[in-house]
Design an enzyme around this catalytic site. Sequence first.
Site, short mmCIF file in Angstrom:
data_model
loop_
_atom_site.label_atom_id
_atom_site.label_comp_id
_atom_site.label_asym_id
_atom_site.label_seq_id
_atom_site.Cartn_x
_atom_site.Cartn_y
_atom_site.Cartn_z
N ASN A 105 1.34 -2.56 -15.89
CA ASN A 105 0.79 -2.15 -15.01
C ASN A 105 0.47 -0.69 -15.07
O ASN A 105 0.85 0.18 -14.24
CB ASN A 105 -0.13 -2.57 -13.25
N ARG B 180 -2.24 -5.04 -17.20
CA ARG B 180 -3.33 -5.51 -16.51
C ARG B 180 -4.47 -4.43 -17.01
O ARG B 180 -4.11 -3.27 -16.31
CB ARG B 180 -2.71 -4.71 -15.14
N HIS C 11 -10.40 -6.62 -8.48
CA HIS C 11 -9.43 -7.37 -7.71
C HIS C 11 -9.47 -8.91 -7.86
O HIS C 11 -8.94 -10.22 -7.69
CB HIS C 11 -9.25 -7.70 -6.12
N ILE D 205 -7.53 -7.59 1.47
CA ILE D 205 -8.14 -6.16 1.95
C ILE D 205 -5.92 -5.82 2.12
O ILE D 205 -4.79 -6.02 2.24
CB ILE D 205 -7.80 -6.97 3.02
N GLY D 206 -6.07 -4.37 1.06
CA GLY D 206 -5.26 -3.77 1.17
C GLY D 206 -5.74 -2.00 1.13
O GLY D 206 -6.68 -1.82 2.06
N ASN D 207 -4.49 -1.62 0.12
CA ASN D 207 -5.52 -0.15 0.38
C ASN D 207 -7.29 0.05 -0.64
O ASN D 207 -7.88 0.35 0.41
CB ASN D 207 -4.80 1.10 -0.81
N ARG E 17 -12.16 5.30 0.79
CA ARG E 17 -13.01 4.97 0.21
C ARG E 17 -14.42 4.06 1.33
O ARG E 17 -14.05 3.74 2.24
CB ARG E 17 -13.26 3.73 -0.57
N ASP F 85 -3.67 4.80 6.60
CA ASP F 85 -2.94 3.85 6.68
C ASP F 85 -3.08 2.82 7.31
O ASP F 85 -2.78 3.63 8.97
CB ASP F 85 -1.21 4.35 6.45
N GLY G 136 -2.20 -6.36 1.09
CA GLY G 136 -1.21 -5.94 2.31
C GLY G 136 -1.66 -5.53 4.08
O GLY G 136 -1.16 -6.55 4.50
N VAL G 137 -3.32 -5.66 3.88
CA VAL G 137 -3.60 -5.25 5.57
C VAL G 137 -3.43 -6.81 5.59
O VAL G 137 -3.13 -7.42 6.79
CB VAL G 137 -4.41 -4.64 5.73
N GLY G 138 -4.44 -7.98 5.23
CA GLY G 138 -4.49 -8.64 5.14
C GLY G 138 -3.27 -10.36 5.22
O GLY G 138 -3.39 -10.70 6.29
N GLU H 137 -0.19 -10.99 -8.09
CA GLU H 137 -0.94 -10.80 -9.72
C GLU H 137 -0.31 -10.60 -10.81
O GLU H 137 -0.46 -10.88 -11.82
CB GLU H 137 -1.84 -9.44 -9.22
P1 ADP Z 1 -2.63 -1.98 -2.50
O1 ADP Z 1 -4.15 -2.04 -2.14
O2 ADP Z 1 -2.34 -0.27 -3.15
O3 ADP Z 1 -1.77 -2.55 -3.68
P2 ADP Z 1 -1.65 -2.99 -0.75
O4 ADP Z 1 -1.97 -4.17 -0.80
O5 ADP Z 1 0.30 -2.49 -1.05
O6 ADP Z 1 -2.34 -1.66 -1.20
O7 ADP Z 1 -2.28 -2.67 0.89
C1 ADP Z 1 -1.50 -1.67 1.33
C2 ADP Z 1 -2.03 -1.04 2.84
O8 ADP Z 1 -1.78 -2.24 3.29
C3 ADP Z 1 -2.02 -0.63 4.09
O9 ADP Z 1 -2.53 0.14 4.67
C4 ADP Z 1 -0.52 -0.02 4.92
O10 ADP Z 1 -0.64 0.50 5.90
C5 ADP Z 1 -0.81 -1.84 4.54
N1 ADP Z 1 -0.50 -2.55 5.06
C6 ADP Z 1 1.32 -2.54 4.95
N2 ADP Z 1 2.19 -3.92 5.68
C7 ADP Z 1 1.24 -3.24 6.98
C8 ADP Z 1 1.91 -4.06 8.52
N3 ADP Z 1 2.69 -4.52 8.83
N4 ADP Z 1 0.66 -4.20 9.71
C9 ADP Z 1 -0.80 -3.22 9.03
N5 ADP Z 1 -1.16 -2.86 7.57
C10 ADP Z 1 0.10 -3.16 6.20
#
Ligand code: ADP
Length: 402
Positions: free
Chosen positions: A7, A91, A180, A209-211, A241, A283, A331-333, A385
């Site tokens: 990637n 990727r 995604h 739901i990540g960055n 964003r 974050d 990450g968030v999800g 992925e």
């Molecule tokens: P990317 O889109 O860069 O691949 P990720 O899927 O790794 O991102 O997600 C990153 C996000 O996940 C960040 O906002 C981070 O704060 C959030 N995150 C990771 N662990 C936790 C947690 N325990 N609680 C809340 N948010 C989290």
Amino acid sequence: MNILVINAGSSSLKYQLYNMTDESVLAKGLVERIGMDSSILTHKPTGKQDVTEVSEILEHTTAIRKVLGMLTNEEHGVIDSIENIQAVGHRVVHGGESFKASALVDSDAKAEIRRLFDLAPLHNPASMMGIKAAETNMPGVPQVVVFDTAFHQTMPEKSYLYAIPRVLYNKYKVRRYGAHGTSHAYVSQAAAEFLDRPLEDLKIITCHIGNGASLTAVQGGKSIDTSMGMTPLEGLMMGTRSGDLDPAIVPFVMNKEELTVNEVNSMLNKHSGLLAISGISSDMREITEGMEKGDPNSTLAFDMYEYRVRKYIGSYAAAMNGVDVIVFTAGVGENSIVLRQRVLEQLTYLGVELDEELNSIRSGEPRRISTANSKVVVLVVPTNEELVIARDTHRIVQASNR
Ligand code: ADP
């Protein structure tokens, strides 16, 4: 068959080496700060000590050479020689309308990816550097490209067209492509397997739901709508964003603040979202902490973020005339118990019933977080992925050898 998944970003390169006999990861790692002095290679071989190496890596060809050096290193390596890598999977962010599925890399595919630079000026050139670097270091080894957009190519016109003059689509292919896709495809499939139900029968809303963040309506296994647009800026509020906004704001702000196209692009992509509203961070962990301490800006940022996710779930339930499964990933999800709780406790009108105890369990496995009585099944499914890229590469290379 061992497959190296790559990637490539403009100044970074992530990798994972898979043994496809059992889909195990032999090693993974990351090269950061490519093109800068003191580039960092972090290598994580399975069952061995992690290692970090700082050196000057000026471009991607050297980065891959260093990675191959690590993979075959006597102390930190996991294979005897480079010949033990039988294929490479890449990727690629944008496949435009040309790539509806993953493809073997040949001169036509490379020419097409180059034609798409216009649509993904930040991402596709980096992928191309990754492809060239792998070709240079591993001549003759088959390579496969896997696109973030491919899964969404099933969207009907009414979801992918914007209500602007058709000439812009005809001339420049201005339309929704989404992103995604590899993740949305993987978690929807994994959800069907987890429930032991045919994917074809299910209406699923996948929340990556990540960055970056996007939601997809998956009906009968096909993406019929997704929240990211021509670029990954549209849709949900994200780390940095803006997501959706009135398009008239762009010329208004450009005019008032005398901003250039690049400056406004940078504002919307890098200085908006959670970061702009909280004034603290992009974050989600820090936003949640701020909210728990009673910081009003973090609380507002969280509320706006959660509200947008919930509105999109509602609109995709409407798009499919119902929903059987909601999946949270990334990450968030996967990690934010409070985000999931806040979204789900206001979806009772759909028949969603959250099991708070199940929601608070942390595990790296697919799991249900709704009650047994819930009309809609809610799952958390960790995305993978890289595994999808490895599987697609394996399948395509085997088929091409027949
Ligand atoms: P990317 O889109 O860069 O691949 P990720 O899927 O790794 O991102 O997600 C990153 C996000 O996940 C960040 O906002 C981070 O704060 C959030 N995150 C990771 N662990 C936790 C947690 N325990 N609680 C809340 N948010 C989290």
